[in-house]
Design a protein around this motif. Structure first.
Motif: not given
Length: 662
Positions: A58-59, A150-154, A70-73
């Motif tokens: 999962v992104g 790539p999922l975090a990008v999505r 703004f954060a992502a993993t």
């Protein structure tokens, strides 16, 4: 929200456009937000497993548009689905974006979260990547740490596309994206957060009576939000924790410095949200004045904390941005209006153009103010009046009895029952000057305000850096204040899995026993002692002591002093709890089933570095079945070489004490 976009009618109608769509995760109005709680918009980009029923990876991305965070993993592996649930529990988002194809598959969201289905193409890799590249104006995403996620990008690109749709492209406050991994901090599942009452109580759902209520002595909204984040995200990095403890100790050891810091911080407004309101063009004059007042407190704060080596990095990050504060104070009147709906926000002397128009308007108004007396003397009409209304403008009113005295240069404008209203060429000229002057003044002030905002925003990075440093300083001062008032001590952190607490107390229970003494107690774990069975009658304090130990460990791993005479704490990778009886009837789970599911999760994911607290395992079934379950759990935790976690096991089954003799 629909706004007018032009002054010239088109086809008889004034053109308007949708400027903004307000959703739970995109609220920006201060009156609709909690000062001490983030308002997260979150997106999930799942990848199905081979069977197509679950999530293989999962992104996850989240944003708070009021602060610019703004954060992502990217979460991979066998436990990806569970980790997502835990992250949702930690972040408590107000709105969750999910591909439309997944939104009907039954995603469990925290209470208060709104699910928003989004067209699937918004989560496509090419589309999302291009959204990020265009927004940040870069040629590669490697600098953000997204090249292997790539999922975090999505998920991140889908959030940007959603904000662009709902906020009309007002995304200037999102200047960077931070990638993170959940392995850097202690993961707390929703049951543990609930059972330990970290930010709210189980029964009433209120802050009062929670750990946050004990530790929160922050005086700024930024500090309040940061402390809530720390409590929900304990660290696993000993070096970072020691740095936090050093900062707390520096303030706890000096009451004078601590009091000075807290007093100066009281003059600091919510700089994070103020700067972001400026970035999206929604700030008013009073917002700028609040920003200037906050900046004026910075030099004194730097002077107070400069001697403390542990606070040196914070002192370096604080920038008083004197040019911004000087500009605001020089430009705006002391009691500036909240909005620029009418002129009067700027000081005389700031703009020669503005002063000239104001002088012309003032002269015209003085001429009109003296007109009534002048015309009475000229015409001999003692009852003559000068008036104004929005329809007809300025006028001279003469009663019918004096109609024969009206001069030739009076021009009839309106007929009333007992009077006539007139205008003169001079009055018409001054009327035009006055009315145009107000419009011109407002136009000039709005332009000057925009220019001033642009000058302030040129320092936005420094302002946001200062805001974050102030938030950290506020949290350190809060934890130091609590430590000094409640007689907490600095824990000694260890990379071993030892746990030795001398004269420990429950921080929340102790707070509620004002006037009564909380009886302290000891807890010890080492390589040999791995599990304690605690028995006793009802109201003997079994639940209190096991929660107390968990809270002491958690407090140490957020960088707080702890309620104990001494404490040596080997960092825990996770804290697990199984406390209380509750069912999930809506999910088809009885009280016993909920207990077994939570227990299975603990036994599956705990390690020798974990801390487990269990209360009354097996009570949801018959006595002998319950005792068998409880004994099996104790033996499994103690004898399994992979597990052997530090465990506190509270039970009414006193027969379990016989295990100590085996």
């Amino acid at each position: 929200v629909i706004e007018q976009v032009g002054s010239e009618p088109v086809g008889g109608l004034t053109p308007r456009e949708v400027s903004r769509v307000i959703t739970p995760g995109t609220v920006m109005e201060p009156g609709m937000l909690s000062d001490t709680r983030h308002n997260y918009l979150l997106a999930l980009a799942p990848e199905p497993d081979r069977q197509g029923g679950g999530w293989a990876a999962v992104g996850l991305a989240y944003v708070d548009i009021t602060t610019g965070e703004f954060a992502a993993t990217q979460l991979d592996g066998e436990g990806a689905t569970l980790t997502v649930v835990e992250e949702l529990a930690r972040l408590e988002p107000r709105e969750v974006l999910l591909p439309a194809a997944w939104s009907e598959r039954g995603v469990t969201l925290p209470a208060g979260a709104h699910l928003t289905p989004v067209p699937d193409y918004r989560f496509e890799q090419g589309f999302a990547r291009q959204m990020l590249l265009d927004h940040f104006q870069v040629s590669t995403l490697d600098g953000f740490g997204l090249h292997e996620a790539p999922l975090a990008v999505r998920a991140s690109g889908a959030i940007l596309a959603y904000l662009q749709d709902t906020q009309r492209g007002a995304l200037a406050q999102l200047t960077a994206i931070r990638t993170y991994t959940t392995s850097h901090f202690m993961t707390l599942d929703s049951a543990t957060r609930r059972n330990l009452e970290l930010t709210e109580t189980i029964r009433e759902g209120s802050k009062r009576g929670s750990l946050l209520d004990v530790l929160d002595r922050t005086v700024t909204p930024m500090g309040g939000r940061l402390l809530r984040t720390w409590i929900g995200q304990p660290l696993l990095d000993r070096a970072r924790l020691e740095a936090r403890l050093d900062a707390v100790e520096a303030l706890a050891g000096s009451g004078t410095a601590r009091a000075a810091v807290r007093e100066k911080l009281r003059h600091v407004s919510d700089l994070e949200r103020l700067v972001n309101r400026l970035l999206v063009g929604r700030a008013g004059p009073r917002d700028l004045q609040a920003l200037a007042a906050s900046l004026r407190a910075v030099p004194a704060l730097k002077d107070v904390i400069a001697p403390a080596e542990a606070l040196g990095s914070l002192a370096d990050a604080l920038d008083s941005c004197e040019d911004c504060a000087d500009l605001i104070e020089r430009a705006l009147v002391d009691d500036a209006p909240a909005t620029l709906s009418a002129p009067g926000a700027f000081r005389p002397g700031y703009s020669p153009e503005l002063d000239q128009v104001m002088a012309s308007s003032r002269n015209a108004k003085d001429w009109v103010a003296n007109l009534e007396e002048t015309e009475r003397q000229r015409t001999g009409i003692k009852s003559l009046k000068v008036g104004y209304n929005k329809v007809f403008g300025y006028y001279l009113e003469v009663s019918r009895a004096n109609a024969e005295k009206v001069p030739d240069d009076y021009i009839r404008k309106q007929t009333l029952v007992n009077a006539e209203r007139y205008i003169t060429p001079d009055l018409k000229e001054y009327e035009s000057l006055i009315l145009n002057a107000d419009e011109r003044l407002l136009e000039i002030e709005q332009r000057l305000f925009r220019e001033m905002c642009d000058q302030v925003l040129a320092r936005s990075e420094a302002l946001l850096r200062t805001a974050r440093a102030l938030a950290h300083l506020d949290v350190f001062a809060s934890l130091a204040e609590v430590a000094a008032r409640e007689n907490y001590t600095r824990p000694q952190l260890s990379d071993d899995d030892v746990l030795d607490i001398r004269d420990g107390r429950h921080p929340v229970v102790e707070r509620t026993l004002r006037g009564e003494r909380f009886v302290p107690n000891d807890t010890h774990f080492d390589d040999k002692e791995r599990l304690h069975i605690i028995t006793g009658p009802n109201m003997a304090g079994k639940s209190t002591i096991i929660r107390q130990v968990a809270l002491v460990v958690l407090m140490a791993q957020i960088g707080s002093f702890v309620p104990a005479r001494e404490a040596t704490i080997g960092l825990a990778d996770r804290i697990f709890t199984r406390i209380g009886a509750q069912d999930e009837i809506h999910a088809g789970q009885s009280t016993f089933m909920v207990e077994m599911v939570e227990l299975a999760l603990i036994l599956t994911h705990a390690t020798s570095r974990s801390l487990i607290i269990l209360d009354e395992i097996g009570r949801g079934t018959s006595t002998y079945d319950g005792m068998a379950i409880a004994r099996a759990v104790v033996e499994h935790i103690h004898n399994n070489p992979r597990l052997r976690a530090r465990t506190l096991f509270a039970t009414h089954y006193h027969e379990l004490t016989e295990l100590a003799n085996i």
